[in-house]
Every structure is written in structure tokens, then in C-alpha cells.
Design an enzyme around this catalytic site. Structure first.
Site, PDB file in Angstrom:
ATOM      1  N   HIS A  54      80.675  40.651  24.107  1.00  0.00           N
ATOM      2  CA  HIS A  54      81.499  39.464  24.361  1.00  0.00           C
ATOM      3  C   HIS A  54      80.731  38.506  25.257  1.00  0.00           C
ATOM      4  O   HIS A  54      79.642  38.825  25.723  1.00  0.00           O
ATOM      5  CB  HIS A  54      82.869  39.832  24.936  1.00  0.00           C
ATOM      6  CG  HIS A  54      82.851  40.485  26.285  1.00  0.00           C
ATOM      7  ND1 HIS A  54      82.245  41.705  26.524  1.00  0.00           N
ATOM      8  CD2 HIS A  54      83.376  40.106  27.482  1.00  0.00           C
ATOM      9  CE1 HIS A  54      82.410  42.035  27.797  1.00  0.00           C
ATOM     10  NE2 HIS A  54      83.086  41.079  28.409  1.00  0.00           N
ATOM     11  N   HIS A  56      81.171  37.122  28.300  1.00  0.00           N
ATOM     12  CA  HIS A  56      81.163  37.067  29.772  1.00  0.00           C
ATOM     13  C   HIS A  56      79.731  37.152  30.318  1.00  0.00           C
ATOM     14  O   HIS A  56      78.895  37.871  29.771  1.00  0.00           O
ATOM     15  CB  HIS A  56      82.030  38.188  30.363  1.00  0.00           C
ATOM     16  CG  HIS A  56      83.503  37.897  30.245  1.00  0.00           C
ATOM     17  ND1 HIS A  56      84.464  38.881  30.314  1.00  0.00           N
ATOM     18  CD2 HIS A  56      84.167  36.730  30.072  1.00  0.00           C
ATOM     19  CE1 HIS A  56      85.660  38.325  30.177  1.00  0.00           C
ATOM     20  NE2 HIS A  56      85.505  37.025  30.033  1.00  0.00           N
ATOM     21  N   ASP A  58      78.292  38.594  32.671  1.00  0.00           N
ATOM     22  CA  ASP A  58      77.685  39.877  33.031  1.00  0.00           C
ATOM     23  C   ASP A  58      77.342  40.719  31.794  1.00  0.00           C
ATOM     24  O   ASP A  58      76.943  41.877  31.906  1.00  0.00           O
ATOM     25  CB  ASP A  58      78.581  40.667  33.996  1.00  0.00           C
ATOM     26  CG  ASP A  58      79.954  40.973  33.432  1.00  0.00           C
ATOM     27  OD1 ASP A  58      80.556  40.090  32.794  1.00  0.00           O
ATOM     28  OD2 ASP A  58      80.435  42.108  33.613  1.00  0.00           O
ATOM     29  N   HIS A  59      77.479  40.116  30.606  1.00  0.00           N
ATOM     30  CA  HIS A  59      77.093  40.801  29.365  1.00  0.00           C
ATOM     31  C   HIS A  59      76.069  40.006  28.559  1.00  0.00           C
ATOM     32  O   HIS A  59      75.481  40.528  27.624  1.00  0.00           O
ATOM     33  CB  HIS A  59      78.340  41.097  28.512  1.00  0.00           C
ATOM     34  CG  HIS A  59      79.299  42.006  29.234  1.00  0.00           C
ATOM     35  ND1 HIS A  59      79.414  43.340  28.940  1.00  0.00           N
ATOM     36  CD2 HIS A  59      80.125  41.776  30.283  1.00  0.00           C
ATOM     37  CE1 HIS A  59      80.291  43.894  29.768  1.00  0.00           C
ATOM     38  NE2 HIS A  59      80.738  42.961  30.593  1.00  0.00           N
ATOM     39  N   HIS A 112      90.497  41.968  25.701  1.00  0.00           N
ATOM     40  CA  HIS A 112      89.787  41.546  26.920  1.00  0.00           C
ATOM     41  C   HIS A 112      89.387  40.072  26.759  1.00  0.00           C
ATOM     42  O   HIS A 112      89.653  39.251  27.634  1.00  0.00           O
ATOM     43  CB  HIS A 112      88.577  42.436  27.127  1.00  0.00           C
ATOM     44  CG  HIS A 112      87.737  42.102  28.321  1.00  0.00           C
ATOM     45  ND1 HIS A 112      88.179  42.276  29.607  1.00  0.00           N
ATOM     46  CD2 HIS A 112      86.479  41.586  28.421  1.00  0.00           C
ATOM     47  CE1 HIS A 112      87.225  41.889  30.448  1.00  0.00           C
ATOM     48  NE2 HIS A 112      86.185  41.467  29.758  1.00  0.00           N
ATOM     49  N   ASP A 131      83.712  45.770  27.456  1.00  0.00           N
ATOM     50  CA  ASP A 131      84.799  45.811  28.448  1.00  0.00           C
ATOM     51  C   ASP A 131      86.149  46.088  27.790  1.00  0.00           C
ATOM     52  O   ASP A 131      87.194  45.681  28.310  1.00  0.00           O
ATOM     53  CB  ASP A 131      84.873  44.481  29.216  1.00  0.00           C
ATOM     54  CG  ASP A 131      83.728  44.331  30.201  1.00  0.00           C
ATOM     55  OD1 ASP A 131      82.936  45.269  30.356  1.00  0.00           O
ATOM     56  OD2 ASP A 131      83.633  43.251  30.826  1.00  0.00           O
ATOM     57  N   HIS A 169      80.668  49.071  32.154  1.00  0.00           N
ATOM     58  CA  HIS A 169      80.665  49.167  33.620  1.00  0.00           C
ATOM     59  C   HIS A 169      80.802  50.613  34.099  1.00  0.00           C
ATOM     60  O   HIS A 169      81.395  51.450  33.425  1.00  0.00           O
ATOM     61  CB  HIS A 169      81.843  48.379  34.217  1.00  0.00           C
ATOM     62  CG  HIS A 169      81.731  46.903  34.077  1.00  0.00           C
ATOM     63  ND1 HIS A 169      81.204  46.101  35.052  1.00  0.00           N
ATOM     64  CD2 HIS A 169      82.083  46.064  33.056  1.00  0.00           C
ATOM     65  CE1 HIS A 169      81.244  44.830  34.655  1.00  0.00           C
ATOM     66  NE2 HIS A 169      81.768  44.786  33.449  1.00  0.00           N
TER      67      HIS A 169
END
Ligand code: ZN
Ligand code: FE
Length: 239
Positions: A54, A56, A58-59, A112, A131, A169
Site C-alpha cells: 500500500h 503509506h 513507511d512502505h 487499512h 498492514d 511491522h
């Protein structure tokens, strides 16, 4: 095929699926470029593809630098193509992607985010869940509905039991406390918590889990109705 777990940022995991024969790799969710580059350089492998579950940060944070440095192709869901930086290859829900020894199927699992997907390397039975499904937990519902997240988790429940689960995570310990609170008599959960703590004490990841273990211990996979799921998700948001 080998999976290398790369710690990124504070508690993210990026994964390299490595084809040892061809000395090439796919990276899943590169949060940042540096730790990926370190591994690639040390082991002298080619980075063929970048896969994102996805959009975001942090990905996808490493997309741009890695693509430029290694001339890798970025692969993502067509429904997220406007939000995945530097995307080259847009796949449809349930499409199979094959290149040399890499072969995986993409599944749209909204909740999410609206465009969230997971990648199933079905020959090796690996599932990269981003996530959406965590070990002993599930992602927050940011864009989708409870129903969408519930359905997405139900889809994941239908994979082979021995499927290895690689999530985005290291939230497992915190998640385990929540599971225990709502599933006090679950002996398999208690046993898993014991093993989790052992791994974390040695500074090792608690990942991968397996679908079988998650079905036995993850409260979000164990609840049997959308009502209970929604209630638990609300409680977890404030846990
Ligand atoms: Zn996210
Ligand atoms: Fe994340």
C-alpha cells in the site's frame, strides 16, 4: 528461494525474496533505501522488482532511490497507481505475475487503505500482508469499512495453513497483550507469547508466523462475527 528480513525505521520490516540461482531479488515494502542497499551490496544481488502492499510512506519510502540505483521495476495494485511512487507495473486483483523464478498472485484486501493488497508467492507458500494482518493483530481501519477489513481477513484465512505470514511491522508483543486480555484461556496463545518473548530477548524478529498459528491465537481471526470484530477493533484502537 530465500526470504531475508530487513529491519527498517522504528518497527517496520521490509523483505527480500531472493532467487539464489539467478542472484536476483524482489523487495517487498522498502520503508527506506539504506538498509536494503546495504544488504544488496554486501551480497551482490540484483534488485529486479519493488513490490508495495500500500501507499503509506513507511512502505514505499525507498522506492525512488532503489529504482534509480538498480533500475528495478515497481509493482503495485492498479487501484493504487496514483499513490504508489514511481510505479511501473499495475496489476489487477488476483492477477499472477511471473518473471524467471519469481511467481506470485496479488489479492486486493481493502480496509487499512482502499488500495491495500497482499502478495502470495504460492509455490513457496509465502504471504506478504503489509498492514492488514499482523502477527496477533490486524491493521487500523484508516480508509475502508469494518466490513471490508473483516472480509479481507476472511480471505487471508482461506490460504493454506502452512502459509508463512510476513507482515509490515514488529507489533507482535503489544498485540499479544491484547489477545491475552480477550482470550485468557488460550493455551496455544500463551505458548506463542513465551516463544515471542524469547525471540525478542535475543533481538530476533517474531516474523514469520504461519496462518495456522494465527488462526489459533490471533483474536481478530478468531472472532466469529462482524459485530465482534468491530468491537475488538475499536477496543484495540484505544489499547
Ligand atoms: Zn500502513
Ligand atoms: Fe505501516
Amino acid at each position: 528461494m530465500n526470504v531475508e528480513i530487513i529491519k527498517c525505521l522504528k518497527d517496520n520490516y521490509s523483505y527480500l525474496v531472493i532467487d539464489e540461482k539467478n542472484k536476483s531479488a524482489c523487495v517487498i515494502d522498502p520503508s527506506e533505501a539504506k538498509p536494503i542497499i546495504n544488504f544488496i551490496e554486501k551480497n551482490q544481488i540484483k534488485l529486479d522488482f519493488i513490490l508495495n502492499t500500500h501507499h503509506h510512506f513507511d512502505h514505499v519510502g525507498g522506492n525512488q532511490v532503489l529504482k534509480k540505483k538498480y533500475n528495478s521495476k515497481v509493482i503495485g495494485f492498479e487501484g493504487d497507481k496514483d499513490r504508489i511512487p514511481k510505479i511501473d507495473i499495475c496489476l489487477k486483483d488476483r492477477e499472477i505475475w511471473k518473471h524467471k523464478n519469481f511467481e506470485f498472485k496479488i489479492f486486493h484486501i481493502p480496509g487499512h487503505t482502499m488500495g491495500h493488497v497482499c502478495f502470495n508467492f504460492f509455490k513457496e507458500k509465502l504471504l506478504f500482508t503489509g498492514d492488514t494482518l499482523f502477527s496477533l493483530g490486524c491493521g487500523r481501519i484508516f480508509e475502508g469499512t469494518y466490513k471490508q477489513m473483516y472480509n479481507s481477513l476472511n480471505l487471508i484465512k482461506s490460504f493454506a495453513l502452512e502459509t508463512k505470514i510476513y507482515c509490515g511491522h514488529e507489533y507482535t508483543l503489544n498485540n499479544s497483550n491484547f489477545c491475552l486480555l480477550h482470550d485468557k484461556k488460550n493455551l496455544k496463545l500463551k505458548k506463542k507469547i513465551f516463544l515471542i518473548k524469547k525471540k525478542l530477548n535475543k533481538n530476533l524478529p517474531t516474523i514469520p508466523s504461519t496462518l495456522k498459528e494465527e488462526l489459533e491465537t490471533n483474536i481478530f481471526l478468531r472472532c466469529d462475527s462482524i459485530e465482534n470484530f468491530s468491537k475488538l477493533r475499536d477496543l484495540k484502537d484505544n489499547f
